[in-house]
Write an enzyme that holds these catalytic residues in place. Structure first.
Site, PDB file in Angstrom:
ATOM      1  N   HIS A   1       5.265  58.653  43.352  1.00 49.51           N
ATOM      2  CA  HIS A   1       6.323  58.700  42.335  1.00 49.51           C
ATOM      3  C   HIS A   1       6.405  60.113  41.765  1.00 49.51           C
ATOM      4  O   HIS A   1       5.678  60.467  40.824  1.00 49.51           O
ATOM      5  CB  HIS A   1       6.037  57.667  41.241  1.00 49.51           C
ATOM      6  CG  HIS A   1       7.065  57.641  40.158  1.00 49.51           C
ATOM      7  ND1 HIS A   1       6.999  56.775  39.092  1.00 49.51           N
ATOM      8  CD2 HIS A   1       8.191  58.378  39.946  1.00 49.51           C
ATOM      9  CE1 HIS A   1       8.021  56.978  38.289  1.00 49.51           C
ATOM     10  NE2 HIS A   1       8.764  57.962  38.786  1.00 49.51           N
TER      11      HIS A   1
ATOM     12  N   HIS B   1       9.645  63.360  41.366  1.00 47.16           N
ATOM     13  CA  HIS B   1      11.059  63.722  41.569  1.00 47.16           C
ATOM     14  C   HIS B   1      11.157  65.201  41.902  1.00 47.16           C
ATOM     15  O   HIS B   1      10.569  66.032  41.179  1.00 47.16           O
ATOM     16  CB  HIS B   1      11.877  63.458  40.306  1.00 47.16           C
ATOM     17  CG  HIS B   1      11.840  62.044  39.824  1.00 47.16           C
ATOM     18  ND1 HIS B   1      12.877  61.172  39.996  1.00 47.16           N
ATOM     19  CD2 HIS B   1      10.872  61.344  39.166  1.00 47.16           C
ATOM     20  CE1 HIS B   1      12.579  59.999  39.450  1.00 47.16           C
ATOM     21  NE2 HIS B   1      11.351  60.078  38.944  1.00 47.16           N
TER      22      HIS B   1
ATOM     23  N   HIS C   1      12.938  52.277  39.722  1.00 49.11           N
ATOM     24  CA  HIS C   1      12.479  52.576  38.365  1.00 49.11           C
ATOM     25  C   HIS C   1      12.795  51.376  37.472  1.00 49.11           C
ATOM     26  O   HIS C   1      13.951  50.955  37.374  1.00 49.11           O
ATOM     27  CB  HIS C   1      13.225  53.784  37.791  1.00 49.11           C
ATOM     28  CG  HIS C   1      12.593  55.101  38.128  1.00 49.11           C
ATOM     29  ND1 HIS C   1      12.449  55.550  39.404  1.00 49.11           N
ATOM     30  CD2 HIS C   1      12.055  56.064  37.326  1.00 49.11           C
ATOM     31  CE1 HIS C   1      11.862  56.738  39.387  1.00 49.11           C
ATOM     32  NE2 HIS C   1      11.607  57.073  38.139  1.00 49.11           N
TER      33      HIS C   1
ATOM     34  N   GLU D   1      10.270  51.149  32.210  1.00 53.38           N
ATOM     35  CA  GLU D   1      10.014  52.399  31.464  1.00 53.38           C
ATOM     36  C   GLU D   1      10.994  52.401  30.281  1.00 53.38           C
ATOM     37  O   GLU D   1      10.611  52.211  29.140  1.00 53.38           O
ATOM     38  CB  GLU D   1      10.259  53.629  32.360  1.00 53.38           C
ATOM     39  CG  GLU D   1      10.131  54.956  31.613  1.00 53.38           C
ATOM     40  CD  GLU D   1      10.847  56.124  32.339  1.00 53.38           C
ATOM     41  OE1 GLU D   1      11.883  55.925  32.998  1.00 53.38           O
ATOM     42  OE2 GLU D   1      10.360  57.260  32.190  1.00 53.38           O
TER      43      GLU D   1
ATOM     44  N   ASP E   1       5.443  62.066  38.296  1.00 60.16           N
ATOM     45  CA  ASP E   1       6.843  61.869  37.894  1.00 60.16           C
ATOM     46  C   ASP E   1       7.640  63.176  38.022  1.00 60.16           C
ATOM     47  O   ASP E   1       8.290  63.392  39.048  1.00 60.16           O
ATOM     48  CB  ASP E   1       6.933  61.299  36.467  1.00 60.16           C
ATOM     49  CG  ASP E   1       8.211  60.498  36.230  1.00 60.16           C
ATOM     50  OD1 ASP E   1       8.938  60.229  37.210  1.00 60.16           O
ATOM     51  OD2 ASP E   1       8.486  60.125  35.075  1.00 60.16           O
ATOM     52  N   ASP E   2       7.604  64.015  36.992  1.00 56.14           N
ATOM     53  CA  ASP E   2       8.330  65.295  37.012  1.00 56.14           C
ATOM     54  C   ASP E   2       7.323  66.388  36.674  1.00 56.14           C
ATOM     55  O   ASP E   2       7.264  66.843  35.524  1.00 56.14           O
ATOM     56  CB  ASP E   2       9.469  65.245  35.988  1.00 56.14           C
ATOM     57  CG  ASP E   2      10.492  64.175  36.363  1.00 56.14           C
ATOM     58  OD1 ASP E   2      11.326  64.439  37.228  1.00 56.14           O
ATOM     59  OD2 ASP E   2      10.422  63.065  35.784  1.00 56.14           O
TER      60      ASP E   2
HETATM   61  N1  ADE Z   1      14.495  60.799  36.774  1.00 54.95           N
HETATM   62  C1  ADE Z   1      13.534  61.741  36.717  1.00 54.95           C
HETATM   63  N2  ADE Z   1      12.503  61.325  35.965  1.00 54.95           N
HETATM   64  C2  ADE Z   1      12.828  60.093  35.517  1.00 54.95           C
HETATM   65  C3  ADE Z   1      12.181  59.129  34.703  1.00 54.95           C
HETATM   66  N3  ADE Z   1      10.971  59.345  34.171  1.00 54.95           N
HETATM   67  N4  ADE Z   1      12.818  57.973  34.448  1.00 54.95           N
HETATM   68  C4  ADE Z   1      14.029  57.729  34.963  1.00 54.95           C
HETATM   69  N5  ADE Z   1      14.681  58.591  35.750  1.00 54.95           N
HETATM   70  C5  ADE Z   1      14.078  59.761  36.029  1.00 54.95           C
HETATM   71 ZN    ZN Z   2      10.383  58.720  37.825  1.00 57.52          ZN
END
Ligand code: ADE
Ligand code: ZN
Length: 336
Positions: free
Chosen positions: A21, A23, A200, A203, A281-282
């Site tokens: 997971h 991006h 997703h 969250e 995640d990011d």
């Molecule tokens: N796109 C990038 N990061 C995200 C996240 N944490 N939740 C939903 N969409 C995303």
């Molecule tokens: Zn994500």
């Protein structure tokens, strides 16, 4: 009670694992964005030293549109993809599924094949340089329409690009409302065409989002899924079907899902028998590293080597890697 030594960063790095997971949109360095913005004559949304300060998920997703808008050439996309593979190797991962959401990249709208080719070129170059293999999950945004979803799936099915392993959906469920039914047909078609499905949920939605991901979207894996903890029957379903969760603790803290790591439900989910994994995640935008996520949780929850091995095993099992890659990683894990 036996005392558990915190594993060293080096030992956590050496733990064979996958990332499931992350991006591509979350991999921009602030210095690079500043340079690109200057070249393009585009204003920065705030000063460089505060560029990665976000007020929550909606603000964060808005920022992605700005940042990705600067990556208008194939070289920039390829370099971004290459840099993700480097980061993966630094974290000691042997494989990753990475998400890309075309809606965030205005320069590439209407040019999906070229966009995927550019990312593929960066990932191929990385593999040729000995960096880990990466599969691509092409993502819908929760706020898109059913027609837009059908269009993306049509394009992916026609393209049959070997780099693309899955259909994904991300974005803001709180803003979109309950949209499982809207996307059900697109996910059904993707599954029938041999794509895996990652969703997703849980969250910015509660447990109902996770349930819809399973029952309406046929999710092979849930991205986040942490708010499933609020529904014991749903937790039991995740355990019974062994549907894995790709959990990102630092992201959840930074975007305000939980206030402190001690409040994060990963430990309760893990103890209940859910197949949880740790992910970034990011990574650059939210300041997360794969080894850092393992260290954070090992410290907060007192995980033993066996716990860490089981978690890494889940990350490999949850991935959309091919059977050879999975077998190689599982073999390496048994020697850790
Ligand atoms: N796109 C990038 N990061 C995200 C996240 N944490 N939740 C939903 N969409 C995303
Ligand atoms: Zn994500």
């Amino acid at each position: 009670m036996p005392t558990i030594q915190n594993p060293s960063v080096e030992r956590l790095r050496a733990l064979p694992k996958a990332e499931v997971h992350a991006h591509l949109e979350g991999c921009f360095e602030s210095t690079l964005l500043e340079q690109w913005a200057k070249q393009a004559g585009v204003a920065m949304p705030r000063p460089a030293d505060r560029l990665f300060e976000f007020e929550g998920l909606a603000d964060f997703l808005h920022f992605l549109d700005w940042a990705c808008g600067l990556a208008a050439t194939p070289q920039r996309l390829a370099e971004l993809a290459y840099s993700y593979s480097q980061r993966l190797a630094e974290g000691g991962a042997g494989y990753a599924d990475v998400i890309v959401n075309p809606t965030h990249w205005p320069a590439w709208h209407g040019r999906l094949p070229a966009m995927i080719d550019a990312i593929d070129a960066g990932l191929r170059a990385a593999e040729q340089d000995g960096l880990p293999p990466v599969g691509l999950c092409v993502s819908l945004l929760r706020t898109q329409s059913a027609d837009a979803a059908a269009e993306l799936v049509d394009a992916l099915v026609a393209l049959k690009h070997p780099r693309v392993v899955a259909l994904s959906i991300d974005g803001n469920e709180a803003a979109a409302g309950r949209t499982g039914l809207r996307f059900a047909q697109a996910f059904r078609r993707a599954g029938a065409a041999g794509l895996r499905r990652t969703v997703h949920a849980g969250e910015s939605s509660g447990p109902e989002g996770v349930r819809d991901a399973i029952e309406l979207l046929g999710a092979d894996r849930i991205d986040h899924g942490v708010r499933a903890i609020e529904d014991p029957e749903l937790v039991a379903l995740l355990v019974e079907r062994q549907i894995p969760l790709g959990i990102c603790p630092t992201s959840n803290l930074r975007l305000g899902v939980y206030p402190r790591i001690e409040d994060h439900p990963i430990e309760r989910l893990r103890r209940a028998g859910v197949a949880v994994s740790l992910n970034t995640d990011d990574p650059v935008l939210l300041g997360a590293s794969l080894v850092g996520e393992y260290a954070l949780c090992a410290r907060a929850f007192g995980w033993s080597d066996d716990d860490l091995r089981a978690l890494a095993r889940h990350s490999i099992g949850a991935s959309f890697a091919n059977a050879d890659t999975k077998a190689r990683l599982v073999q390496a894990l048994s020697a850790w």
